[in-house]
Motif scaffolding. Sequence first.
Motif, mmCIF file in Angstrom:
data_model
loop_
_atom_site.group_PDB
_atom_site.id
_atom_site.type_symbol
_atom_site.label_atom_id
_atom_site.label_comp_id
_atom_site.label_asym_id
_atom_site.label_seq_id
_atom_site.Cartn_x
_atom_site.Cartn_y
_atom_site.Cartn_z
ATOM 1 N N ARG A 340 52.223 43.553 35.824
ATOM 2 C CA ARG A 340 50.999 44.344 34.815
ATOM 3 C C ARG A 340 49.879 43.419 36.111
ATOM 4 O O ARG A 340 49.286 45.172 36.027
ATOM 5 C CB ARG A 340 50.578 44.244 33.396
ATOM 6 C CG ARG A 340 49.696 45.460 33.559
ATOM 7 C CD ARG A 340 49.998 45.115 31.690
ATOM 8 N NE ARG A 340 49.791 44.318 30.646
ATOM 9 C CZ ARG A 340 50.882 43.285 30.225
ATOM 10 N NH1 ARG A 340 51.542 44.227 30.263
ATOM 11 N NH2 ARG A 340 50.271 42.456 29.837
ATOM 12 N N ARG A 341 49.574 42.262 35.333
ATOM 13 C CA ARG A 341 48.136 41.806 36.260
ATOM 14 C C ARG A 341 48.182 41.729 37.752
ATOM 15 O O ARG A 341 47.219 42.257 38.040
ATOM 16 C CB ARG A 341 48.618 40.607 35.589
ATOM 17 C CG ARG A 341 47.779 40.579 34.090
ATOM 18 C CD ARG A 341 47.963 38.821 33.927
ATOM 19 N NE ARG A 341 48.721 38.351 33.804
ATOM 20 C CZ ARG A 341 49.359 37.799 33.166
ATOM 21 N NH1 ARG A 341 49.517 38.587 31.920
ATOM 22 N NH2 ARG A 341 51.103 37.264 32.600
ATOM 23 N N LYS A 344 47.659 45.349 38.535
ATOM 24 C CA LYS A 344 45.519 45.622 38.108
ATOM 25 C C LYS A 344 44.788 44.712 39.531
ATOM 26 O O LYS A 344 43.339 45.381 40.214
ATOM 27 C CB LYS A 344 45.127 44.999 37.183
ATOM 28 C CG LYS A 344 43.744 44.929 36.342
ATOM 29 C CD LYS A 344 44.048 44.145 34.768
ATOM 30 C CE LYS A 344 42.403 44.425 34.691
ATOM 31 N NZ LYS A 344 42.769 44.217 33.052
#
Length: 351
Positions: A340-341, A344
Amino acid sequence: MFGSLRIAKHRLTAADRSAYRAHFCASCHALHAFGGRSTSLLTNYDQTVLTLVLAGLEGAVEAPWARCTAWPLRRVRVQALSPTAARLVAALNVAAVEAKLRDDVRDEGGLRLRARLGRRWLRGRMAKAQSCLAEHSGSARLGEALRDLDGRQAAVERGRHSTLAALARPSADVTGAIFAGAGRAVGRPELERPLRALGEGLGRFVYLWDAWVDRDADARRGRFNAVTACMGAAPNRDALRREFAHSLDVADHGRVALPLGEQGAIVAALLASLRTRVAAALPGEPRLREQRRAEAGDCDCGVCEMCTIGELCGSAEGGACLGSGEICCACPWGEKGTERRRKKRERKSAS
């Protein structure tokens, strides 16, 4: 005790929360069938872990609606268990509560009186529990182990002790024997080793956690406390975090080797929840936390703050912590969080 293994609800999806409640209710209904409505008052979160494991080993998926034992006008989902598993869960829980009351009898003051009254109320149910445990090959020894737990624990506490691991050993051994014996009772003797590891890790965690949270109350009552006995009034928090981490690592190694099906995800979430609880209760020095976060790369789940490279993760499968941010091997949520990071960062760089 009897609440140390409560899971944080935010760790579960909506479906898993519903399933967890169904297993909690299954424990309650098993006790109700075993000894009536008053016996169902002994239902606790620690017992629910054993219910999850037994349901997973039996491949149970059905959770039919049934009347609540506390509020008969209300209907709840109750995880289906075989008659053998249901009786075993109830008998083991009664025996565990009786063992806790015997330990409390050694205390002074009101707690001692309440424990004696509780043991008197539980006497008939305890006899039935011992009879139930004797029905299963090897389970009779579980009753004996639980009866001997307070004496063995008292002997360890009276003797020379230098480590928390030595003081937690009786509880770890008995809990490991309970999980291994439960596996044999439901026809899965080949899983004794991972079941024992899961039980030992949880038993050790519960003993240490209770010692940590009860240290002030034990000091007021003049009771023995493992953390105070080994570390004094100002415990070494880094050392305590490592003790907790090792206990949960042992339990997690047992869990991954068990075919628990959907229940396995809930047990994994429970272990992750316990790690987060420890991280919140025993925060490290701010500078040290930032250093460990940097060493662990992308993983900022709160669990990896507890470990320097290799201390928490080194015993996990695959060797030491990768330290590259790809995944923290001790954190069940690290891989998803890292991905997820990464996405991002890519969106930020693209903009």
